[in-house]
Design a protein around this motif. Structure first.
Motif, PDB file in Angstrom:
ATOM      1  N   ARG A   1      86.913  55.870 -53.166  1.00 29.88           N
ATOM      2  CA  ARG A   1      86.432  56.819 -54.171  1.00 29.88           C
ATOM      3  C   ARG A   1      87.651  57.415 -54.862  1.00 29.88           C
TER       4      ARG A   1
ATOM      5  N   PRO B   1      65.945  59.528 -51.067  1.00 26.15           N
ATOM      6  CA  PRO B   1      65.479  60.785 -50.476  1.00 26.15           C
ATOM      7  C   PRO B   1      64.708  60.652 -49.163  1.00 26.15           C
TER       8      PRO B   1
ATOM      9  N   VAL C   1      72.332  67.925 -42.658  1.00 23.64           N
ATOM     10  CA  VAL C   1      73.700  68.051 -43.178  1.00 23.64           C
ATOM     11  C   VAL C   1      74.071  69.523 -43.292  1.00 23.64           C
TER      12      VAL C   1
ATOM     13  N   ARG D   1      72.546  56.473 -50.738  1.00 26.28           N
ATOM     14  CA  ARG D   1      72.574  57.077 -52.076  1.00 26.28           C
ATOM     15  C   ARG D   1      71.222  56.896 -52.766  1.00 26.28           C
ATOM     16  N   ASP D   2      70.708  57.974 -53.362  1.00 28.07           N
ATOM     17  CA  ASP D   2      69.436  57.965 -54.081  1.00 28.07           C
ATOM     18  C   ASP D   2      68.315  57.401 -53.213  1.00 28.07           C
TER      19      ASP D   2
ATOM     20  N   THR E   1      78.517  79.235 -48.931  1.00 24.69           N
ATOM     21  CA  THR E   1      77.647  80.037 -49.782  1.00 24.69           C
ATOM     22  C   THR E   1      76.202  79.944 -49.287  1.00 24.69           C
TER      23      THR E   1
ATOM     24  N   ARG F   1      80.670  63.331 -47.853  1.00 24.30           N
ATOM     25  CA  ARG F   1      79.745  63.439 -48.997  1.00 24.30           C
ATOM     26  C   ARG F   1      79.191  62.057 -49.367  1.00 24.30           C
TER      27      ARG F   1
ATOM     28  N   PHE G   1      88.960  59.910 -58.267  1.00 25.22           N
ATOM     29  CA  PHE G   1      88.626  60.876 -59.306  1.00 25.22           C
ATOM     30  C   PHE G   1      89.719  60.762 -60.353  1.00 25.22           C
TER      31      PHE G   1
ATOM     32  N   HIS H   1      80.800  74.258 -47.572  1.00 22.25           N
ATOM     33  CA  HIS H   1      80.691  75.468 -48.377  1.00 22.25           C
ATOM     34  C   HIS H   1      79.843  76.505 -47.658  1.00 22.25           C
TER      35      HIS H   1
ATOM     36  N   TYR I   1      66.402  61.388 -45.882  1.00 20.52           N
ATOM     37  CA  TYR I   1      66.803  62.738 -45.472  1.00 20.52           C
ATOM     38  C   TYR I   1      65.853  63.371 -44.449  1.00 20.52           C
ATOM     39  N   ARG I   2      64.730  62.696 -44.173  1.00 20.74           N
ATOM     40  CA  ARG I   2      63.899  63.157 -43.056  1.00 20.74           C
ATOM     41  C   ARG I   2      64.644  62.967 -41.738  1.00 20.74           C
TER      42      ARG I   2
ATOM     43  N   THR J   1      76.560  61.112 -46.825  1.00 22.66           N
ATOM     44  CA  THR J   1      75.278  61.799 -46.960  1.00 22.66           C
ATOM     45  C   THR J   1      74.588  61.461 -48.275  1.00 22.66           C
TER      46      THR J   1
ATOM     47  N   LEU K   1      75.576  62.466 -51.169  1.00 25.23           N
ATOM     48  CA  LEU K   1      75.805  63.504 -52.175  1.00 25.23           C
ATOM     49  C   LEU K   1      76.769  63.016 -53.258  1.00 25.23           C
ATOM     50  N   ALA K   2      77.657  62.114 -52.886  1.00 28.02           N
ATOM     51  CA  ALA K   2      78.607  61.567 -53.858  1.00 28.02           C
ATOM     52  C   ALA K   2      78.510  60.040 -53.848  1.00 28.02           C
ATOM     53  N   ALA K   3      78.757  59.471 -55.002  1.00 22.57           N
ATOM     54  CA  ALA K   3      78.719  58.005 -55.118  1.00 22.57           C
ATOM     55  C   ALA K   3      80.051  57.428 -54.663  1.00 22.57           C
TER      56      ALA K   3
END
Lengths: 319, 237
Positions: A26, A85, A93, A82-83, A99, A61, A28, A97, A88-89, A64, A66-68
């Motif tokens: 990966r 859903p 995760v 990836r993609d 927050t 990420r 950036f 973060h 996720y059952r 999970t 969350l990132a490609a």
């Protein structure tokens, strides 16, 4: 565990992996965060270890979904993550973060997480998850009043509420006090004995050592080593260490210490400190005080110069 | 879906934000009342252009929706809480739809009431005109909400980009370039208004009612589709 790292410690798994990371990179822009990483993760606790900025979070990420990935594939239970859903059952995760929804009470948060995952017997599941992280007394308080450690634990309850088979935790011990750390380690071990697959990341060697059966060492976006912790630890102990010694008679100690089998080289700094290079630091730890006593030299300070993770990982990568 | 809807309502209904939005929504009503008090010197056309087009549809309405809808996802991205939603085993449209509905729930009644009172005062209680203005305002809220929800997912500067769209594209360029109006939510809403009450904006070049309805549906559906696609493809922080 199989992988493409520089240090192979254990053999290939017999069963199908729970998580398979295959040739994943990966980047950036011009920055390569993860480079050609391949490994399998089996049930039990796996520690993803590496210094800050090594690429652990990017790897997690991608694991999970969350990132490609830029190249390569990540599969969970044989399916692309990836993609996807419905997967996720089976995955819980907790991101790095901290927050939280400050306007929510702890129980509200865990209930929402459970509801989003469509679990039956929601109230019982929420009670169980909050009980696991030992926050029943604080569950009706607003999360903005929580300490950092409490927020982490309530977020962990949110990740656990649907009883996932895989738990992925990014720096989960951040902000935890010693008592919470002990509780957390027991909890992870309990979850692992129930057959779950747990992946946790950390930049602290000891943190991972205490809980993980298997370790993946990540340095500069590459997998530097993988395998059982003891084997990796032994490999680390055989690497050359620089140790700085301050004493009341440096030249005399330098002349004596160079004769030790565990010592490869010695020099005396202009400030009077001795710097010892040793490939067997465990023996040096035992022999140095004995030598000082026999030579009637007072040791004032003994400190490793390069015991940081970065130097450890640097050694592994270079070798 | 209800969980995300309730969560978004709580996120978006901060007291300070709502207070500012209420003040904004009251402004066209007050302007209409002041114009009426000035012994009716302004023509209906002036009211259409000055209060409805420039005031309500040109600035207040899109600003109110921008402040709400752009935050629906943008706040989650900024706070890094979006993963709580995207790591759930629900189709992505079931994340985007409650965000859109919650934005409409907050902005819709505020704008609908403002449009209703403004038109009711400005058109001296005439129902056809009042309903035309109110219905087209609600349609505009849904269109803008769909656009700004997507923008909040797409750009970290969603509010800034949204402002540029409102001020430059719809407010400036569309004012003198007729073709730009064909790509403007504000003018779709005005075309709807004209379709519902042909006495409104009689001097404008309008889309037909059918075209306005089609464009309204395309904007709402199109940007909703883009939001769902973005949720599926983006890297969630």
């Amino acid at each position: 565990m199989s992988h493409n790292g520089d240090l192979v410690v254990s053999g290939a798994p017999a069963a199908a992996p729970v998580i398979r990371v295959n040739g994943v990179s990966r980047w950036f822009g011009a920055v390569v965060a993860v480079s050609e990483v391949t490994f399998d993760i089996m049930p039990g606790i796996t520690g993803l270890l590496g210094p800050n900025g090594a690429g652990k979070t990017t790897l997690l990420r991608m694991m999970t979904g969350l990132a490609a990935t830029s190249t390569g594939t990540v599969t969970v239970f044989g399916e692309p993550v990836r993609d996807n859903p419905p997967l996720y059952r089976r995955i819980g995760v907790m991101s790095e973060h901290e927050t939280v929804y400050g306007f929510m009470k702890g129980r509200e948060f865990v209930t929402m997480m459970g509801r989003l995952r469509g679990i039956p017997n929601l109230e019982a599941a929420v009670d169980h998850a909050i009980g696991l992280v030992d926050l029943a007394d604080a569950q009706h308080r607003s999360m903005e009043t929580y300490s950092r450690g409490m927020r982490q634990r309530m977020r962990l309850a949110g990740a656990l509420v649907h009883d996932p088979e895989i738990l992925i935790l990014d720096e989960p011990l951040n902000g935890a006090d010693p008592r919470q750390r002990v509780h957390f380690k027991h909890l992870l071990q309990q979850l692992a004995t129930e057959g779950r697959t747990i992946v946790l990341s950390s930049h602290i060697l000891e943190e991972v050592e205490q809980v993980a059966d298997t370790v993946l060492l990540v340095v500069n976006g590459k997998l530097a080593a993988a395998g059982g912790f003891r084997a990796i630890r032994a490999a680390l102990n055989q690497r050359p260490y620089h140790v700085r010694v301050i004493c009341d008679s440096p030249r005399r100690l330098a002349a004596a210490v160079v004769a030790l089998d565990s010592v490869d080289a010695v020099h005396v700094d202009p400030d009077g400190a001795i710097v010892v290079l040793s490939r067997n630091v465990l023996d040096l730890q035992i022999e140095l005080p004995k030598l000082a006593r026999s030579e009637t030299i007072t040791l004032r300070r003994v400190e490793p110069l390069d015991d940081s993770l970065e130097s450890v990982f640097g050694y592994l990568v270079e070798n | 879906m209800l969980s995300i809807y309730q969560l978004t309502l709580r996120q978006l209904s901060g007291r300070a934000r709502l207070l500012i939005l209420v003040v904004l929504a009251v402004m066209p009503v007050v302007t209409a009342a002041l114009l009426l008090a000035e012994s009716g010197t302004d023509s209906v056309s002036d009211f259409d252009i000055g209060v409805l087009s420039a005031g309500l549809f040109g600035s207040i309405l899109p600003l109110v929706v921008l402040a709400i809808a752009a935050s629906a996802f943008a706040n989650e991205i900024e706070d890094r809480t979006l993963a709580n939603l995207t790591l759930s085993p629900v189709p992505r449209w079931r994340i985007a739809l409650p965000k859109l509905l919650a934005s409409i729930t907050i902005a819709g009644p505020l704008i609908a009431l403002s449009a209703f009172l403004t038109a009711h005062i400005g058109f001296l209680g005439e129902w056809k005109a009042t309903i035309a203005v109110t219905v087209s305002a609600i349609a505009a809220v849904v269109m803008y909400a769909s656009l700004f929800i997507w923008l909040g997912l797409k750009s970290p500067q969603a509010v800034g980009v949204g402002l540029l769209y409102i001020v430059l594209w719809e407010g400036f360029f569309a004012g003198f370039i007729t073709g730009v109006r064909m790509l403007s939510i504000r003018y779709y809403a005005i075309a709807l208004m004209h379709g519902l009450d042909e006495r409104r904006f009689v001097d404008y070049d309008h889309l037909s009612m059918t075209a306005a309805v089609v464009m309204t549906a395309l904007v709402i559906g199109g940007f909703f589709f883009l939001s769902v696609r973005r949720l599926r493809r983006m890297d969630v922080p």
